[in-house]
Design an enzyme around this catalytic site. Structure first.
Site, PDB file in Angstrom:
ATOM      1  N   GLY A 261       0.699  -1.311  -0.236  1.00 24.50           N
ATOM      2  CA  GLY A 261       0.197  -0.112   0.286  1.00 24.50           C
ATOM      3  C   GLY A 261       0.602   1.339  -0.177  1.00 24.50           C
ATOM      4  O   GLY A 261       1.789   0.953   0.403  1.00 24.50           O
TER       5      GLY A 261
ATOM      6  N   GLY B  67      -0.296   4.631  -0.330  1.00 28.07           N
ATOM      7  CA  GLY B  67      -0.939   6.483   0.162  1.00 28.07           C
ATOM      8  C   GLY B  67       0.234   6.875   1.124  1.00 28.07           C
ATOM      9  O   GLY B  67       1.252   6.560   1.445  1.00 28.07           O
ATOM     10  N   LEU B  68      -0.899   7.594   2.074  1.00 27.82           N
ATOM     11  CA  LEU B  68       0.315   7.953   2.608  1.00 27.82           C
ATOM     12  C   LEU B  68       0.859   7.095   4.091  1.00 27.82           C
ATOM     13  O   LEU B  68       2.131   7.202   4.282  1.00 27.82           O
ATOM     14  CB  LEU B  68      -0.848   9.176   3.894  1.00 27.82           C
ATOM     15  N   ALA B  69      -0.144   6.521   4.510  1.00 25.68           N
ATOM     16  CA  ALA B  69       0.651   5.339   5.535  1.00 25.68           C
ATOM     17  C   ALA B  69       2.086   4.810   5.257  1.00 25.68           C
ATOM     18  O   ALA B  69       3.153   4.843   5.549  1.00 25.68           O
ATOM     19  CB  ALA B  69       0.019   4.321   6.103  1.00 25.68           C
TER      20      ALA B  69
ATOM     21  N   SER C 240     -16.346  17.647   0.622  1.00 20.92           N
ATOM     22  CA  SER C 240     -15.694  18.028   2.178  1.00 20.92           C
ATOM     23  C   SER C 240     -16.220  18.970   2.948  1.00 20.92           C
ATOM     24  O   SER C 240     -16.584  19.243   2.273  1.00 20.92           O
ATOM     25  CB  SER C 240     -13.857  18.062   1.324  1.00 20.92           C
TER      26      SER C 240
ATOM     27  N   ARG D 149     -19.456  13.897  12.734  1.00 18.24           N
ATOM     28  CA  ARG D 149     -20.011  13.468  10.805  1.00 18.24           C
ATOM     29  C   ARG D 149     -20.999  13.219  10.976  1.00 18.24           C
ATOM     30  O   ARG D 149     -22.498  12.784  11.006  1.00 18.24           O
ATOM     31  CB  ARG D 149     -18.580  12.791  10.364  1.00 18.24           C
TER      32      ARG D 149
ATOM     33  N   HIS E 184     -17.435   5.786   4.007  1.00 18.74           N
ATOM     34  CA  HIS E 184     -16.586   7.751   3.643  1.00 18.74           C
ATOM     35  C   HIS E 184     -15.016   6.830   4.543  1.00 18.74           C
ATOM     36  O   HIS E 184     -13.776   7.154   3.603  1.00 18.74           O
ATOM     37  CB  HIS E 184     -17.069   8.771   4.162  1.00 18.74           C
TER      38      HIS E 184
ATOM     39  N   ARG F  99     -14.946   8.925  13.189  1.00 17.07           N
ATOM     40  CA  ARG F  99     -13.865   9.749  13.581  1.00 17.07           C
ATOM     41  C   ARG F  99     -13.647  11.023  12.739  1.00 17.07           C
ATOM     42  O   ARG F  99     -14.653  11.854  12.359  1.00 17.07           O
ATOM     43  CB  ARG F  99     -12.353   9.502  12.065  1.00 17.07           C
TER      44      ARG F  99
ATOM     45  N   LEU G 108      -5.904  12.233   8.185  1.00 22.83           N
ATOM     46  CA  LEU G 108      -4.320  12.272   6.914  1.00 22.83           C
ATOM     47  C   LEU G 108      -3.147  12.390   8.699  1.00 22.83           C
ATOM     48  O   LEU G 108      -2.011  11.629   8.043  1.00 22.83           O
ATOM     49  CB  LEU G 108      -4.536  13.472   6.542  1.00 22.83           C
TER      50      LEU G 108
END
Lengths: 284, 663
Positions: free
Chosen positions: B11, B13-15, B252, B299, B367, B415, B421
């Site tokens: 993976g 992505g950011l992580a 967003s 949310r 999401h 969350r 992020l």
């Protein structure tokens, strides 16, 4: 049966012509599919339908069309292809607009022509990423320990940098560029993956680097830390395959889906490159 | 030549990128595998921003502890607190690092990072880069990883599908098997550590805000190999998405952070142009019901309110589909372009309407997966984490780690916006030193393990692949089965959950699971066969789908994103002060009882014989911030809070100084 439609009516169905190719080096061929019209379709949902029905307009069972996609929000750059002769992302190509403004009965899909076809609409864009390596498109930080905040940057500079940093490496600017020509190599029998990779990189490096990479070089030359490697980037921009190949057709900026001022970047890069070369002469 | 240890990260992505670059800095050789070129990972879709305490909020009374507190309160106390505390304290340094890496954050006139407010907090903590913060952060990390790739420290395997972890006879993970999506070659990759960073599982719900790679298949394959899965039933449904045929595109939270107002006409399906509807005929239901937070409630609450106003109160703006207005038209165009340009372009591009002129129509969509692979941590004396400890981010399978959205660690039951992020980059950076530490003391290298281990793992996957290509007569279409799975999951396991519906959903999903075994492929070729890759991903959606459904069925309470009206603690009804007080006492009793029963992590394990999940529970470390009622907008909140405070006081008096945290 072919039907004619006025531009305002929505058709019951429409035809999709796809230029398919089973693998690298093989002949391409056109295939016709008929898709039921639904409101709010885009080319992705058209391809999804074609995958699910797996039958051509004339009733032949065929394998699903291969294509690349991911985010479907026009921000990852994956689903770039040539639609009705114009390069763009499949996700943001809305069927209503294509039928209304371009062709009321048919949508034509082709892979990008400047990259080797892997299969159908999927192409190998590794050359595009190689160019980012070549121009050292990164900020050369000391490391990832906590060394405090970054340099202060004025909103003006940020507003100049931000549009450039939205480049999603989709390849539209390269597809539209007359100077960017396809480089396609095939792995020799007995050639290792690593050796083939190295040979490809060498070939890519001789060919035109492209508008996207020139613009990225300017982005990092603008950054207070990035500019520490400005000279190295300009070396690359003046090496074989560099900015001198640009023929100033300005197609790149016209097709960029993110409206990146690519020709402004190219202009700035050209001036910086000239100065860089002169400076190198005088400094010996 | 002595072989060197390697870490495989799945993976990009950011992580995954954060872990890769940090390991590279620590002189560890890294393989990075991804379904797509890493620059096209789903992190690019994150729009709004990334949270941290900053110099300005600090002077308004904010600190790391409050960021920590907002995160666990927003998450309804379901997270273990030490990792969340550590993350909140790291947040300012992470934003500093991203700033140094050249992320084009928006700036104040003086050149500092600009900040905006996000849901679930009263402070402007969120740094942002236009409305494409995820894209900008991902690119910065992608650039650093490219730099290490050129230096020879990182090897990338893009367009590769992770098929299975490889476990040796002791149960330790020794690498993975993966498939080249172009040539279809199946290969074993020895690795001394395997780090999963494969994101969420939105595709199980059919359409969601997630990207097409977010099938959850990699996580499912680890789960089926014995990894524990935590809090699976907690799925965040984002309040504001743009409905679409192929995907539900995110609008967003920053649209509300920058002043966007949510409303519906008071008259059901009012046919007038929204701009012609006068102010007094508009129902700003979030502002009316939540005066303190207004449009920026967390949310889960915004989602339920939008759902409620459409489904139960019948006030959808359209008669034939569910939607409410998200209105930005009162904000000057130039400001909108500067701060929200990216996301407004998305709306305009995909809906063909300019949201600067006309209120947007939006509705909730799946999401984010709060749940994910269970991971461990080592608590420090001050209630944070011990850095460089091998237990941090470790799954229960020795040698296998998980970071980013695919772990269950940071967000509890819900969350907060602009925390994902942060958790992705934090967990990626934080896992690296612990791996480095262990690599120096390895008994043996995976690359020197017996070849038979890798060959048999490879053969097993080759067998699965070949069997799918050759099986005939099943007649099931994987794309249609996926649609059906998505419909069931969306209907029963999103905003509102009912036990009878969940029970029925489990039966239907089990049936689909068996039908998916009988898929017939329309492509049986051996070159870039997306049909077979998708079919495998579909088959592997069922273990996670069952984890979500079974966890939801068993959890008879409301917590964060998990909402079962049958088990809701209702607001106070009496106007008489004494009676109201009595009701509040009862409410608090019920709340305490509910926490005793349900404040625990759901742990799923795969039972390969039954091909179904087993659920058990583990206690949650809430030692730093005692759980308290989440009272956003509840009728009688003040009275309940009063009773709650008195009880807390009474409880702490005899024990003396008991609280582990600071105030």
């Amino acid at each position: 049966m072919a039907e004619t439609h006025t531009s305002s009516a929505t058709p019951e169905s429409f035809e999709v012509r796809i230029l398919r190719q089973d693998g690298p080096g093989q002949a391409s061929y056109w295939e016709r599919h008929r898709v039921q019209y639904e409101p709010q379709m885009n080319v992705i949902s058209v391809l999804q339908k074609i995958a699910a029905q797996a039958t051509t307009a004339d009733g032949r069972s065929v394998s699903p069309v291969v294509w690349d996609c991911n985010c479907l929000e026009e921000i990852c750059g994956a689903c770039t292809m040539v639609i009705n002769g114009r390069v763009r992302q499949a996700c943001s190509a809305l069927v209503d607009n294509l039928l209304r403004y371009e062709n009321p009965t048919e949508i034509r899909l082709e892979p990008m022509s400047k990259f080797p076809v892997i299969r159908d609409l999927m192409v190998d864009r590794s050359r595009l990423f190689r160019a980012l390596e070549k121009v050292r498109a990164w900020v050369p930080v000391d490391g990832y320990y906590d060394l405090g905040p970054g340099p202060r940057i004025s909103p003006k500079v940020q507003e100049q940098a931000y549009p450039l940093s939205k480049c999603m490496s989709c390849g539209c600017c390269l597809e539209a560029c007359p100077q960017y020509t396809k480089v396609e190599l095939t792995q020799e029998p007995g050639e290792s993956d690593e050796a083939f990779e190295a040979r490809k990189k060498a070939a890519y490096d001789q060919a035109f680097i492209g508008a996207h990479a020139i613009s990225q070089a300017m982005l990092f030359n603008m950054h207070p830390t990035g500019k520490h490697e400005a000279a190295e980037r300009l070396d690359q921009l003046t090496a074989p395959g560099g900015i001198q190949i640009c023929g100033n057709a300005q197609n790149c900026v016209a097709v960029c889906p993110k409206e990146i001022p690519l020709t402004t970047s190219i202009g700035r890069a050209g001036r910086a490159a000239t100065l860089h070369v002169l400076r190198k002469w005088f400094d010996g | 030549m002595a072989k060197k240890p390697r870490v495989m990260i799945v993976g990009g992505g950011l992580a995954g990128l954060a872990a890769a670059m940090k390991l590279a800095e620590l002189e560890v050789d890294v393989d990075l595998m991804s379904l797509t070129p890493v620059k096209r990972s789903h992190s690019v879709c994150a729009q709004g921003g990334i949270n941290s305490v900053n110099d300005q909020t600090r002077q308004l009374g904010d600190d790391e502890w409050k960021h920590f507190d907002d995160t666990v309160y927003g998450g309804d106390f379901l997270q273990h607190q030490p990792p969340v505390k550590e993350m909140a304290y790291w947040a300012p340094t992470i934003i500093d690092l991203m700033d140094r890496l050249g992320v084009t954050f928006n700036r104040t006139p003086e050149g500092f990072l600009d900040r905006r407010r996000f849901g679930g907090t009263l402070y402007k903590r969120t740094a942002f880069a236009g409305a494409t913060t995820g894209q900008q952060l991902l690119y910065a990390l992608d650039e650093q990883v490219r730099r290490w790739e050129v230096a020879g420290r990182i090897r990338k395997f893009e367009f590769w599908d992770f098929l299975a972890p490889i476990l040796d006879e002791t149960g330790r993970c020794r690498g993975c098997v993966a498939q080249d999506l172009v040539s279809m070659e199946i290969r074993a990759f020895p690795a001394d550590f395997l780090v999963l960073a494969t994101g969420g599982c939105g595709l199980i719900f059919g359409r969601s805000t997630m990207s097409m790679v977010c099938t959850g298949s990699a996580v499912s394959r680890c789960f089926q190999a014995g990894a524990k899965y935590g809090n699976g039933e907690f799925i965040q449904v984002h309040p504001t998405a743009i409905p679409g045929a192929d995907k539900l595109r995110l609008m967003s939270e920053s649209a509300r952070g920058e002043g966007g107002r949510v409303w519906v006409p008071r008259k059901p399906h009012d046919p007038r142009d929204p701009r012609q509807i006068p102010e007094e005929e508009r129902y700003y239901f979030l502002e009316e019901r939540y005066p303190e937070y207004g449009n920026l409630v967390p949310r889960d609450i915004a989602t339920r309110e939008i759902f409620n106003v459409c489904v139960n109160e019948g006030l959808s703006v359209d008669p034939d589909r569910q939607a409410v207005y998200l209105d930005l038209t009162h904000i000057p165009r130039s400001e909108l372009d500067r701060k929200l340009g990216g996301i407004l372009e998305i709306y305009e591009k995909f809906q063909g309407v300019d949201p600067r002129e006309v209120p947007m129509k939006i509705f909730p969509a799946v999401h984010y997966s709060m749940g994910g692979l269970w991971v461990d941590y080592e608590r420090s004396a001050d209630g944070g984490l011990v850095p460089a400890h091998p237990k941090n981010q470790a799954t229960n399978i020795p040698g296998m780690y998980a970071i980013g959205e695919c772990d269950y660690q940071y967000h509890g039951a819900n969350r907060l916006g602009a925390n994902s992020l942060l958790s992705c980059i934090f967990s990626g950076l934080f896992v690296a030193p612990g791996l480095k530490e262990q690599l120096e003391h390895l008994d043996s290298l995976a690359s020197e393990a017996p070849a038979t281990l890798f060959e048999s793992a490879q053969r097993q996957q080759q067998h699965r692949h070949d069997k799918l290509l050759s099986q005939e007569g099943g007649g099931e279409n994987p794309y249609l089965l996926h649609q059906q799975l998505g419909d069931i999951m969306t209907r029963t396991a999103t905003v509102v959950r009912h036990n009878d519906q969940l029970r029925e959903a489990i039966d239907r999903v089990l049936e689909l699971r068996d039908r998916a075994d009988r898929c017939s492929l329309s492509d049986t070729g051996h070159w870039t066969n997306q049909n077979v890759v998708f079919t495998k991903a579909l088959q592997d959606m069922f273990p996670v789908a069952l984890t979500i459904l079974r966890g939801a069925l068993l959890r008879d309470e409301c917590r964060g994103a998990h909402y079962k009206p049958e088990f809701e603690l209702p607001g106070l009804t009496s106007d008489d002060p004494a009676e109201r007080r009595r009701q509040a006492e009862q409410w608090v009793d019920a709340f305490i009882e509910k926490n005793q029963k349900w404040l625990k992590s759901t742990i799923a394990r795969w039972d390969p014989q039954q091909r179904d999940v087993e659920i058990s529970y583990e206690p949650v470390d809430t030692s730093l911030i005692p759980p308290r009622p989440r009272l956003y907008g509840l009728v009688g909140a003040e009275t309940i809070e009063e009773v709650w405070r008195e009880r807390q006081q009474r409880a702490s008096e005899p024990a003396g100084a008991g609280a582990a945290g600071r105030s």
